[in-house]
Design a protein around this motif. Structure first.
Motif, PDB file in Angstrom:
ATOM      1  N   GLU A 173     -70.711  49.366 -15.029  1.00  0.00           N
ATOM      2  CA  GLU A 173     -71.498  50.391 -15.701  1.00  0.00           C
ATOM      3  C   GLU A 173     -71.208  51.769 -15.107  1.00  0.00           C
ATOM      4  OE1 GLU A 173     -73.587  51.075 -18.010  1.00  0.00           O
ATOM      5  OE2 GLU A 173     -74.184  49.153 -18.890  1.00  0.00           O
ATOM      6  N   ASP A 174     -71.384  52.799 -15.937  1.00  0.00           N
ATOM      7  CA  ASP A 174     -71.150  54.165 -15.475  1.00  0.00           C
ATOM      8  C   ASP A 174     -72.415  55.015 -15.452  1.00  0.00           C
ATOM      9  OD1 ASP A 174     -71.413  54.290 -18.276  1.00  0.00           O
ATOM     10  OD2 ASP A 174     -70.258  56.157 -18.358  1.00  0.00           O
ATOM     11  N   ARG A 180     -79.647  49.680 -14.386  1.00  0.00           N
ATOM     12  CA  ARG A 180     -80.985  49.090 -14.361  1.00  0.00           C
ATOM     13  C   ARG A 180     -81.054  47.886 -15.293  1.00  0.00           C
ATOM     14  NH1 ARG A 180     -82.676  54.521 -14.717  1.00  0.00           N
ATOM     15  NH2 ARG A 180     -83.585  54.229 -16.790  1.00  0.00           N
ATOM     16  N   ALA A 181     -80.439  48.013 -16.460  1.00  0.00           N
ATOM     17  CA  ALA A 181     -80.449  46.906 -17.423  1.00  0.00           C
ATOM     18  C   ALA A 181     -79.735  45.692 -16.849  1.00  0.00           C
ATOM     19  CB  ALA A 181     -79.794  47.348 -18.727  1.00  0.00           C
ATOM     20  N   ALA A 182     -78.579  45.912 -16.257  1.00  0.00           N
ATOM     21  CA  ALA A 182     -77.799  44.794 -15.717  1.00  0.00           C
ATOM     22  C   ALA A 182     -78.507  44.131 -14.548  1.00  0.00           C
ATOM     23  CB  ALA A 182     -76.416  45.287 -15.301  1.00  0.00           C
ATOM     24  N   ARG A 183     -79.090  44.951 -13.661  1.00  0.00           N
ATOM     25  CA  ARG A 183     -79.792  44.357 -12.516  1.00  0.00           C
ATOM     26  C   ARG A 183     -81.003  43.564 -12.965  1.00  0.00           C
ATOM     27  NH1 ARG A 183     -77.597  45.383  -7.406  1.00  0.00           N
ATOM     28  NH2 ARG A 183     -79.096  43.767  -6.910  1.00  0.00           N
ATOM     29  N   VAL A 190     -71.004  46.745 -10.606  1.00  0.00           N
ATOM     30  CA  VAL A 190     -70.085  47.745 -10.087  1.00  0.00           C
ATOM     31  C   VAL A 190     -70.417  49.056 -10.778  1.00  0.00           C
ATOM     32  CG1 VAL A 190     -67.691  48.541 -10.028  1.00  0.00           C
ATOM     33  CG2 VAL A 190     -68.220  46.159  -9.510  1.00  0.00           C
ATOM     34  N   GLY A 191     -70.589  50.113  -9.998  1.00  0.00           N
ATOM     35  CA  GLY A 191     -70.823  51.435 -10.552  1.00  0.00           C
ATOM     36  C   GLY A 191     -69.512  52.184 -10.662  1.00  0.00           C
ATOM     37  N   GLY A 202     -77.481  54.353  -8.057  1.00  0.00           N
ATOM     38  CA  GLY A 202     -78.265  53.462  -7.215  1.00  0.00           C
ATOM     39  C   GLY A 202     -78.413  52.099  -7.861  1.00  0.00           C
ATOM     40  N   GLY A 203     -78.332  51.052  -7.048  1.00  0.00           N
ATOM     41  CA  GLY A 203     -78.434  49.691  -7.570  1.00  0.00           C
ATOM     42  C   GLY A 203     -77.100  49.019  -7.742  1.00  0.00           C
ATOM     43  N   ALA A 204     -75.984  49.790  -7.667  1.00  0.00           N
ATOM     44  CA  ALA A 204     -74.656  49.181  -7.757  1.00  0.00           C
ATOM     45  C   ALA A 204     -74.319  48.487  -6.444  1.00  0.00           C
ATOM     46  CB  ALA A 204     -73.614  50.243  -8.079  1.00  0.00           C
TER      47      ALA A 204
END
Length: 594
Positions: A173-174, A180-183, A190-191, A202-204
């Motif tokens: 995701e970029d 947030r959706a993926a987590r 991967v960011g 944040g969260g990647a």
């Protein structure tokens, strides 16, 4: 286990976010709006309709578009995009090579996007990549777009159904909404720092500059971390330090000044003082000073104790871990004091405190903790302060984890000193203590002058009031982060901030209750921003915490010495997708063995 890679589309597989921005800008020009890119970036990952709604709301034009007009705007934006993009949008750098390498390695592939299916198919067909994707989820396939996890959950379910087996899944995701959706869908992430700076991702689990930096082996290692060590940066559901807003991270990395004697730093410190007083709801700003000290909340409490020592002996009331810490600090510094110790599982009784003060007329000050964080216990601060006032005793309070978390009335409680810090509900990072000092009481402290040199509260207040400067060298970046946190709270509204924490905690408490996991304190005693829960009899905190971290969430322990409890706090910058992800992880960890 087979690898599944779920790609976002715009900005990841296809390099077209600049085209989308221009299409939105032209479409919304009819409202005489100039869409700023840094505002648009907040809604990357949203589908077209939700992006338009969000932008109109940000610029105060919500009433300008009903459902029918919104539908026309979506069509207009899509037409503008098609005209600008043409038939040959640019593939993301390294996209073709990575997709082919993954397919050759046997990976299952999906694209999860808020774009229309026609747009996705046009790109994949033109690039001869359509056959490499097992699943494509477009805007038409879901009822709720990103940051809702519906699209990612649907894609993973379809991939696993086709494979006939569970898959190690990872998303690329970029944008923050996509992450947030993926987590929330339980995926490793991967960011891709092509559209947004790394500080906003944040969260990647890992951040890369382009798809060319990835290969099947690296993605497989990250995806497998779900069962082998967990993500590098789990989401914090802790009472401090907390998960901070992206603006705080940006300010920390790039402060507006770089030396603590510059005029820019004076302005920064002055803004922090004004904001802290205002956000706490103090009705007479001139009645209080907010001194910032380079220390934690514990250090700021010690500065207050040293200042109070000069006016005579005091009473420290302890019904938990942090009250006991105050007692130890006073003892270590040779400060004359008495102790009123009460049970750690129920709030302080103002009548007990009144009796203790009445029995010792020589006492000149009272020190209490408003929120015993380790237990999640809320004490009646206003009533306690009023008791001290009637007895003619000065009042100091540790409000470290109650300030900005739920309403506290500093003036009604008659507080002379109140201590908080940068790392709790205010939403900045650790390292700064904040002491709220009643202006009239500062004169009394100056006349009696307590001990301490570095932690000299009176000297610090005087210097900051006179010159808007601290006495010693300061970590400028920490002040910038604190100023950004204050600005964030002003922007979203501190009342909305506090209500969000309470609402999310009610959802978590209800979810755990349905799983048979009970809160340790009755509802009337809880702060409802940090709540302890009793683990099932066969579970202990170290194993539970490790499994939760593998799921992508970090939860704190309960009271020291009791590994049968854990704590959940909603003080950080947490949205409802974070909460939904936490609920799923709690269900998996608490209802399965091993």
């Amino acid at each position: 286990m087979t690898l599944a890679v779920l790609f976002d589309f715009n900005g990841v597989l296809v390099d077209d976010e600049d085209v989308h921005f221009e299409a939105f800008r032209r479409t919304l020009a009819v409202f005489d709006l100039t869409i700023e890119h840094h505002i648009y970036r907040r809604y990357l990952g949203f589908d077209d309709r939700n992006t338009i709604v969000a932008l109109l709301s940000h610029y105060g034009r919500t009433a300008a578009a009903d459902d029918e007009r919104l539908a026309r705007l979506v069509v207009e934006k899509q037409n503008v995009y098609a005209a600008l993009a043409g038939r040959h949008p640019r593939l993301g750098f390294g996209a073709r090579a990575l997709v082919r390498a993954l397919r050759e390695a046997g990976a299952r592939l999906a694209s999860v996007s808020g774009a229309r299916r026609a747009e996705i198919d046009d790109v994949l067909d033109t690039a001869a990549l359509r056959a490499t994707f097992d699943v494509v989820i477009a805007a038409e396939d879901v009822a709720r777009g990103k940051p809702d996890p519906e699209g990612y959950r649907l894609a993973r379910a379809r991939l696993e159904a086709a494979a006939g087996t569970p898959l190690d899944a990872i998303a690329i995701e970029d944008a923050p909404a996509g992450l947030r959706a993926a987590r929330a869908a339980g995926l490793r992430c991967v960011g891709l720092a092509t559209t947004c700076p790394a500080a906003e991702l944040g969260g990647a689990d890992e951040i890369v500059a382009s798809l060319a930096a990835l290969d099947p082996a690296r993605l497989a290692r990250i995806a497998a971390s779900a069962t082998a060590g967990g993500p590098a940066t789990p989401v914090l559901f802790t009472p401090g330090p907390v998960r901070v807003p992206p603006a705080v991270t940006r300010a920390l990395a790039d402060p507006p000044c770089n030396y603590h004697r510059q005029e820019g730093f004076r302005a920064l410190r002055g803004a922090i003082e004004r904001d802290v007083i205002g956000l706490l709801g103090i009705r007479d700003p001139a009645a209080y000073h907010a001194a910032v000290m380079t220390t934690t909340g514990t250090g700021a409490n010690e500065a207050c104790l040293l200042a109070l020592a000069g006016i005579g002996p005091g009473l420290i009331v302890a019904n938990g871990f942090f009250g006991a810490r105050l007692v130890e600090q006073a003892a270590r510094n040779g400060i004359a004091h008495r102790v009123l110790e009460r049970p750690a599982d129920r709030p302080l009784d103002p009548g007990d405190i009144d009796g203790a003060l009445a029995a010792a007329p020589e006492l000149r000050w009272l020190y209490v903790v408003s929120h015993e964080t380790r237990a999640g216990l809320k004490n009646p601060l206003r009533e306690i302060g009023q008791v001290a006032r009637r007895r003619g005793v000065a009042v100091a309070a540790d409000v470290v984890s109650s300030a900005f978390a739920y309403p506290i009335d500093v003036e009604a409680a008659g507080l002379d000193l109140a201590v908080t810090s940068s790392s709790k509900a205010i939403g900045a990072v650790p390292g700064l203590g904040i002491v709220l000092v009643r202006a009239a009481f500062l004169e009394r402290l100056r006349a009696s002058r307590g001990a301490g040199y570095y932690l000299d509260l009176v000297a610090e207040c005087d210097k900051q009031r006179r010159e808007s400067q601290p006495r010693f060298a300061q970590p400028v970046a920490l002040y910038a982060a604190l100023a950004a946190a204050c600005a964030h709270l002003r922007a979203i509204g501190v009342d909305a901030h506090m209500a969000r924490m309470q609402r999310q905690m009610r959802v978590i408490v209800a979810h755990l209750d349905a799983l048979g996991v009970q809160a340790t304190l009755p509802a009337a005693s809880r702060s409802n921003v940090a709540v302890n829960f009793r683990l099932p009899a066969d579970r202990r905190y170290p194993e539970f915490a490790q499994r939760m971290q593998q799921e992508g969430y970090y939860l704190l322990y309960g009271p020291p010495g009791d590994d049968g409890q854990f704590q959940v706090s909603t003080m950080g910058d947490l949205d409802d997708d974070h909460v939904a992800g936490l609920l799923g992880a709690l269900r998996r960890v608490l209802t399965t063995n091993g």
